[in-house]
Enzyme design. Structure first.
Site, PDB file in Angstrom:
ATOM      1  N   HIS A 482       5.223 -51.249 -29.775  1.00 27.61           N
ATOM      2  CA  HIS A 482       6.227 -52.205 -29.698  1.00 27.61           C
ATOM      3  C   HIS A 482       7.613 -51.961 -29.437  1.00 27.61           C
ATOM      4  O   HIS A 482       8.483 -52.582 -28.647  1.00 27.61           O
ATOM      5  CB  HIS A 482       5.926 -53.591 -30.453  1.00 27.61           C
ATOM      6  CG  HIS A 482       4.630 -54.420 -30.173  1.00 27.61           C
ATOM      7  ND1 HIS A 482       3.752 -54.734 -31.248  1.00 27.61           N
ATOM      8  CD2 HIS A 482       3.884 -54.573 -29.108  1.00 27.61           C
ATOM      9  CE1 HIS A 482       2.899 -55.450 -30.801  1.00 27.61           C
ATOM     10  NE2 HIS A 482       2.812 -55.183 -29.221  1.00 27.61           N
ATOM     11  N   GLU A 704       3.397 -21.024 -17.412  1.00 31.12           N
ATOM     12  CA  GLU A 704       3.775 -21.642 -18.874  1.00 31.12           C
ATOM     13  C   GLU A 704       3.610 -20.730 -19.894  1.00 31.12           C
ATOM     14  O   GLU A 704       4.315 -20.854 -21.193  1.00 31.12           O
ATOM     15  CB  GLU A 704       2.980 -22.937 -19.115  1.00 31.12           C
ATOM     16  CG  GLU A 704       3.033 -24.100 -18.054  1.00 31.12           C
ATOM     17  CD  GLU A 704       2.095 -25.390 -18.308  1.00 31.12           C
ATOM     18  OE1 GLU A 704       2.495 -26.226 -18.870  1.00 31.12           O
ATOM     19  OE2 GLU A 704       0.738 -24.966 -17.988  1.00 31.12           O
ATOM     20  N   ASP A 728       6.977 -25.461 -21.960  1.00 34.87           N
ATOM     21  CA  ASP A 728       5.977 -24.642 -22.563  1.00 34.87           C
ATOM     22  C   ASP A 728       6.184 -23.190 -22.469  1.00 34.87           C
ATOM     23  O   ASP A 728       5.922 -22.497 -23.313  1.00 34.87           O
ATOM     24  CB  ASP A 728       4.368 -24.925 -21.962  1.00 34.87           C
ATOM     25  CG  ASP A 728       3.672 -25.990 -22.753  1.00 34.87           C
ATOM     26  OD1 ASP A 728       4.121 -26.224 -23.943  1.00 34.87           O
ATOM     27  OD2 ASP A 728       3.106 -26.806 -21.966  1.00 34.87           O
ATOM     28  N   CYS A 775       9.469 -27.526 -12.754  1.00 36.70           N
ATOM     29  CA  CYS A 775       9.090 -29.136 -13.176  1.00 36.70           C
ATOM     30  C   CYS A 775       9.452 -29.597 -14.446  1.00 36.70           C
ATOM     31  O   CYS A 775       9.061 -30.595 -15.115  1.00 36.70           O
ATOM     32  CB  CYS A 775       7.562 -29.342 -12.892  1.00 36.70           C
ATOM     33  SG  CYS A 775       6.463 -28.555 -13.589  1.00 36.70           S
TER      34      CYS A 775
END
Length: 844
Positions: A482, A704, A728, A775
């Site tokens: 929430h 990575e 990574d 990316c």
């Protein structure tokens, strides 16, 4: 058979609820019609609402093939439309309007109707559908809190009582008897009088009742006694338990004691189930004082609401103290003590509803849900029972019942576990009301501030509307908590899951970056100014170019259809990273090929004729999935994650590739697919062959790991492109967990070791004339973009908010300048020196 009409304000909700319900039955599904929404506007967007004539038409449509029709509604005008539909319909088929929860009721009704239940029986199953959830979230609730079964459900057929056969089985699937296993049990038992009892003294239930099967609360390792007059149906049911209901098996007991598969005498009679008793939950251990956070530290968490803000820290008021566990109320005073529970719960519920009335959107809905938690009759009943039966104080009784609820929610994990903060908030408000203490909440301030807390309740977060809070930081929570939902609706930058956040001293200035998920402590004024300027969204014209006109495509990172639409609206030239995990999260089993096709098409359709690079499932490490990852990996970041999951579950990868190929053939997007966590040329070769075998022509891998970067030339011999996941790559190169805030300085793409590896990959890409994308987080850094281009990167992918800033930075430099700053930065000895060297090279 009984037909069902689902009435909802939202056509999407109605169809999704129906899809979920139909997964509960595998044969002879009842006819269901969805009467949802109020058409669409001029742009084709659906309009929320209900239509009585549509409901009437759905009822009449079912009349010819059904013996009766059950109508389920979501809320508000849906109820009125259903009532009005009874006047408009032209058929005389019996109709019942069910006062049942919409989604749970629909599931229960579909299962009951598929089993051949009459209209009254199907309606009653729907009406008590919440009982299973209530029992699971309140495991100490007394059995009496569950609606009693119909007499005809309890009775064995006349003359057959002595012929009943019993058998013991063990729950072997990891998640126990939840909705899908319950539906399989009901379906397998259709037409037979079968009962189940949780041993040694748990409740029992009819196999044909979905809701009462859930109320059993049967978890992994529990022993269940089956009884029926027919040995064949017991064989079928035993087989279901044996193979874990198709969810996999785990023979480790889950707290119910060792289970036994020993056969029971065919004439053994079932003993009556003893009612469960409400036992007090153990108190939570006292929290240790958080360690202070020194100036200059960068804490890292998960950015869940975009934007940047800087202001002094304000913490929540001290929590409500835990009531004394040793206090015992004398017998003569227990009724008076118990009566204070009801009064306090109703007072808190009224206060929360008052707050909801003053709020709107998500805040309104969440506060209304909190009010329901406060007035929950089972919460009141269980706490009252603890006062009357055990002499607990009213405050202590609420505390213990809430503790049991929290423990059950945490055990379920995923999004459900994020509701713990809601239960804790309601608990504290009720305890404060009972004890006459000030209700916990957000302090009032006249100056801007950043609110820092262990977690925030719905009431706390919603109360920020119109106040002076400029950002939120919490140690707990997730993207669907929430805190995250309301922060996004209020436009407040928010970072959750920040370990050590509560160690921040009040009035310490922090810089919160909701895009990067960072909290910088006592930053320099120049750093605040730079971050604030960088946070301004710069328009993007849809084309990434350098100063001489050279092209460098700027793409977007997305996680689903909504993200793809946002990226397209921001002008992204394509998608450089489509994270497919959203299809797999919060599930106990993998999505079907058809489900994946539908989800992937929602993303591909936003970029017709343009590139979409799809990353296959990257589960494991910080994103474990129950059907893909082991629970006991000592070092999951170095374990079975990404492509390595295919070693254990090759079907997962095959199904995903098949789904991607089907989605690509149905849309015009230019689909490319890449695998995460590739470490060797053999892995790259195997993945490429596998993907091309399904008809996916453009195949790549993520770089990575240092080994993948060092083997880039060999990778390009078997794949068409690579994409650098800089988050990574930095983690594995510097051997520093990227989720650990105190190592944040090492997880920096400006680290020269990382830049040099990127340069190696860029050189290999130029030699092979192959595409090299970025990316990771580095792709959206406008100061790093010229460096990456100079290192040989041919495209950048980022959050849509960063497209304009990165485009502006590239438009100001030439390819020669990019190569110069890349050489200067990668030759540096430290990340700080790399930044300085790059800046100096640009000025020459």
């Amino acid at each position: 058979m009984i037909g069902i009409v689902a009435v909802s304000h939202s056509a999407r909700l109605g169809e999704a609820a129906l899809e979920l319900a139909l997964q509960m039955v595998h044969v002879d599904a009842p006819p269901v019609r969805v009467a949802a929404g109020a058409g669409s506007d001029g742009d084709g967007k659906p309009i929320l609402g209900t239509d009585a004539m549509a409901v009437a038409a759905a009822i009449d449509d079912l009349a010819a093939e059904c013996d009766g029709v059950l109508v389920l509604m979501d809320l508000g005008s849906a109820v009125m439309s259903a009532e009005l539909a009874l006047e408009f319909r032209t058929s005389d088929v019996p109709v019942r309007l069910a006062p049942a929860p919409f989604v749970e009721g629909l599931l229960a009704a579909v299962v009951a109707a598929a089993a051949g239940g009459a209209l009254d029986a199907v309606a009653e199953e729907a009406a008590v559908a919440l009982a299973g959830k209530t029992a699971q979230l309140q495991p100490t609730a007394p059995v009496e809190a569950v609606p009693e079964e119909r007499d005809q459900d309890k009775a064995a057929p006349p003359g057959r009582e002595s012929a009943r056969i019993t058998r013991r089985v063990r729950v072997r699937n990891p998640l126990g008897i939840h909705a899908r296993p319950a539906a399989l049990i009901a379906e397998t038992s259709a037409g037979a009088d079968v009962r189940l009892r949780r041993l040694p003294d748990g409740p029992d239930a009819s196999a044909g009742s979905l809701s009462r099967l859930l109320v059993l609360g049967a978890r992994r390792g529990d022993e269940i006694e089956l009884s029926a007059a027919d040995d064949h149906v017991l064989d079928a049911l035993a087989a279901l338990f044996e193979n874990g209901f198709g969810e996999g098996v785990d023979d480790a007991p889950a707290g119910a004691g060792p289970a036994s598969d020993e056969p029971v005498s065919a004439t053994e009679r079932s003993a009556p189930a003893a009612p469960a008793s409400a036992a007090p939950a153990p108190a939570a251990p006292a929290a240790l004082a958080p360690a202070p956070v020194p100036p200059g530290t960068t804490l890292r968490g998960r950015g869940v609401s975009a934007g940047v803000a800087a202001a002094p820290v304000v913490t929540l008021a001290p929590p409500v103290p835990e009531p004394d566990a040793a206090a015992v109320i004398a017998v003569g005073g227990r009724e008076t003590e118990a009566s204070s529970i009801d009064r306090a719960c109703l007072a808190v519920a009224a206060d929360l509803r008052s707050r909801a009335a003053a709020a709107s959107g998500d805040a309104h809905d969440i506060l209304e849900a909190s009010a329901l938690l406060a007035s929950d009759p089972d919460l009141i009943a269980d706490a009252t029972a603890l006062v009357r039966d055990a002499g607990r104080s009213a405050a202590r009784a609420i505390w213990e019942v809430a503790a049991a609820q929290q423990k059950a929610l945490e055990a379920l994990g995923g999004r459900t576990a994020e509701r713990v903060a809601d239960v804790r908030d309601v608990r504290d408000r009720i305890v404060a009301e009972i004890l006459g203490l000030a209700s916990p909440g957000v302090p009032q301030r006249d100056e801007p501030f950043v609110l820092v807390a262990r977690d925030l309740s719905p009431a706390d977060t919603a109360a920020l509307h119109g106040g002076r809070c400029v950002a939120l930081v919490t140690e707990q929570g997730g993207p669907t908590s929430h805190t995250a939902i309301i922060a996004r609706s209020l436009g407040l930058p928010a970072v959750v899951g920040v370990i050590g956040a509560t160690g921040l001293s009040p009035d310490t200035t922090v810089l919160v970056d909701g895009d990067r998920g960072t909290v910088e402590v006592d930053p320099e004024p120049a750093r605040i100014d730079a971050a604030t300027r960088a946070a301004v969204v710069t328009p993007f014209n849809g084309t990434g170019r350098l100063a001489d006109g050279s092209r460098l495509p700027l793409l977007a990172n997305v996680g689903g259809a909504a993200d793809a639409e946002t990226a397209a609206a921001a002008g992204a030239e394509g998608i450089g990273l489509f994270r497919t995990e959203f299809c797999f999260l919060d599930r106990t089993d993998a999505p079907t090929v058809a489900e994946q096709v539908a989800a992937y098409r929602g993303v591909l359709s936003a970029f017709p004729g343009r590139k979409v690079v799809v990353r296959t499932l990257d589960a494991g490490s910080d994103k474990p999935l129950p059907f893909a990852n082991a629970d006991d990996e000592q070092n999951p970041a170095l374990g079975v994650r990404g492509l390595r999951i295919a070693r254990r579950s090759p079907q997962l990868l095959d199904d995903q590739l098949r789904a991607l190929a089907e989605a690509a053939s149905a849309e015009s997007a230019l689909v490319e697919v890449m695998a995460p966590m590739v470490a060797s040329a053999d892995e790259a070769r195997d993945f490429a062959a596998r993907a091309r075998g399904f008809g996916l022509e453009r195949v790549g891998v993520m770089i990575e790991t240092p080994s993948a970067a060092l083997l880039a030339a060999e990778m390009f011999e078997v794949v068409d492109f690579v994409s650098l996941g800089t988050n990574d790559l930095a983690q594995y190169t510097l051997a520093a967990d990227r989720l650990l805030g105190e190592l944040g300085d090492l997880n920096d793409p400006w680290q020269p070791a990382v830049l040099r590896l990127i340069g190696m990959v860029g050189s290999a890409g130029r030699a092979a004339n192959r595409a090299v994308g970025v990316c990771g987080e580095a792709g959206g850094d406008p100061t790093l973009a010229p460096v990456l281009m100079g290192l040989g990167v041919t495209s950048l992918s980022m959050t849509p908010r960063s497209l304009g800033r990165v485009a502006a930075a590239l438009a100001a430099v030439t390819p020669e300048q990019c190569r110069r700053v890349a050489g200067a930065a990668s030759a540096a000895a430290t990340a700080a020196e790399a930044r300085s060297a790059a800046a100096a090279a640009l000025e020459r």
